[in-house]
Design a protein around this motif. Structure first.
Motif, short mmCIF file in Angstrom:
data_model
loop_
_atom_site.label_atom_id
_atom_site.label_comp_id
_atom_site.label_asym_id
_atom_site.label_seq_id
_atom_site.Cartn_x
_atom_site.Cartn_y
_atom_site.Cartn_z
N ASN A 21 0.87 -1.24 0.11
CA ASN A 21 0.02 -0.19 0.18
C ASN A 21 0.23 1.13 0.21
N CYS A 22 1.55 1.42 -1.41
CA CYS A 22 2.41 2.63 -0.53
C CYS A 22 2.65 2.91 -2.51
N PRO A 23 3.59 3.74 -2.57
CA PRO A 23 3.48 5.11 -4.08
C PRO A 23 4.08 3.76 -4.91
N THR A 24 3.68 4.12 -6.76
CA THR A 24 3.96 3.58 -7.53
C THR A 24 5.22 3.40 -7.85
N ILE A 25 6.41 2.68 -8.28
CA ILE A 25 7.58 2.92 -9.03
C ILE A 25 6.63 3.59 -10.53
N VAL A 26 7.38 3.95 -10.89
CA VAL A 26 7.30 4.38 -12.35
C VAL A 26 8.98 4.27 -13.19
N VAL A 27 8.82 4.11 -13.99
CA VAL A 27 10.57 3.99 -14.99
C VAL A 27 10.49 4.16 -16.11
N GLU A 28 11.24 4.12 -16.90
CA GLU A 28 11.29 4.94 -18.19
C GLU A 28 11.15 3.81 -19.96
N CYS A 29 10.79 3.03 -19.71
CA CYS A 29 10.83 1.84 -20.73
C CYS A 29 12.49 2.79 -21.77
N PRO A 30 13.49 1.77 -21.64
CA PRO A 30 14.33 2.15 -22.74
C PRO A 30 14.18 1.73 -23.96
N GLY A 31 13.61 0.46 -24.29
CA GLY A 31 13.21 0.35 -25.69
C GLY A 31 12.19 1.61 -26.41
N CYS A 32 11.14 2.27 -25.78
CA CYS A 32 10.67 3.46 -26.22
C CYS A 32 9.96 4.54 -25.46
N GLY A 33 10.46 4.53 -24.53
CA GLY A 33 10.00 5.96 -23.14
C GLY A 33 9.36 6.38 -23.16
N SER A 34 8.65 4.77 -22.88
CA SER A 34 7.25 4.75 -22.85
C SER A 34 7.35 5.09 -20.90
N LYS A 35 6.23 5.95 -20.47
CA LYS A 35 6.67 5.14 -18.93
C LYS A 35 5.86 3.86 -18.15
N LEU A 36 6.60 3.29 -17.56
CA LEU A 36 5.71 2.00 -16.80
C LEU A 36 5.80 2.33 -15.37
N ALA A 37 4.67 2.12 -14.72
CA ALA A 37 4.48 1.74 -13.88
C ALA A 37 4.38 0.24 -12.97
N TYR A 38 5.07 0.51 -11.49
CA TYR A 38 4.20 -0.80 -10.86
C TYR A 38 3.93 -0.46 -9.61
N ASP A 39 2.72 -1.10 -9.51
CA ASP A 39 1.65 -0.34 -8.73
C ASP A 39 1.77 -1.65 -7.51
N PHE A 40 1.96 -0.90 -6.22
CA PHE A 40 2.18 -2.07 -5.31
C PHE A 40 0.88 -2.48 -4.08
N ASP A 41 -0.26 -1.29 -4.50
CA ASP A 41 -1.28 -1.69 -4.47
C ASP A 41 -2.23 -3.01 -4.74
N GLU A 42 -1.47 -3.13 -6.24
CA GLU A 42 -2.01 -4.10 -6.97
C GLU A 42 -0.72 -5.62 -6.96
N GLN A 43 0.24 -5.07 -6.64
CA GLN A 43 0.82 -6.22 -6.90
C GLN A 43 2.07 -6.60 -5.41
N TYR A 44 2.63 -8.00 -5.52
CA TYR A 44 3.10 -7.49 -4.40
C TYR A 44 4.68 -7.83 -4.43
N LEU A 45 5.53 -7.81 -3.01
CA LEU A 45 6.52 -8.97 -3.40
C LEU A 45 6.28 -10.67 -2.70
N SER A 46 7.14 -11.67 -3.23
CA SER A 46 7.24 -12.62 -2.23
C SER A 46 8.47 -12.89 -1.34
N TYR A 47 7.92 -12.71 -0.51
CA TYR A 47 9.20 -13.52 0.96
C TYR A 47 9.92 -12.11 0.61
N PRO A 48 10.08 -11.26 0.97
CA PRO A 48 11.09 -9.46 0.64
C PRO A 48 12.23 -10.44 1.95
N GLU A 49 13.61 -10.04 1.56
CA GLU A 49 14.37 -10.36 2.30
C GLU A 49 14.85 -8.75 2.26
#
Ligand SMILES: [Zn+2]
Length: 97
Positions: A21-49
């Protein structure tokens, strides 16, 4: 009177689906420059270390439509800390039923 304690787990956290439940990670696609997002509200870490880098995956729809050679990317994310805050009231001690 309520008390608050804070814990900081170390090593691997035994949680299969750790939603943050934290802010989304946004990066730029190295191929086309589009913004790509990883939304932690919908996705998760599995057994984070703690202290270990996890590779977060991104999929680019635009590169996929263009039939580009690479449409999936990762970015390393260091898991620096996880904290847990607990609140309790010592005056609420009751016999277990
Ligand atoms: Zn792209």
């Amino acid at each position: 009177m309520k008390q608050v304690i804070v814990g900081h787990p170390e090593g691997e956290v035994q949680v299969k689906r750790f939603y943050m439940n934290c802010p989304t990670i946004v990066v730029e696609c190295p191929g086309c420059g589009s913004k790509l997002a990883y939304d932690f509200d919908e996705q998760y870490l599995s057994y984070p270390e703690i202290g270990v880098k996890e590779h977060i995956g991104f999929y680019c729809d635009k590169c996929s439509e263009a039939d580009a050679e690479c449409v999936e990317y990762t970015v390393p994310v260091l898991i620096k800390d996880i904290s847990v805050t607990l609140e309790y009231d010592p005056d609420e001690v009751k016999p277990e039923l």
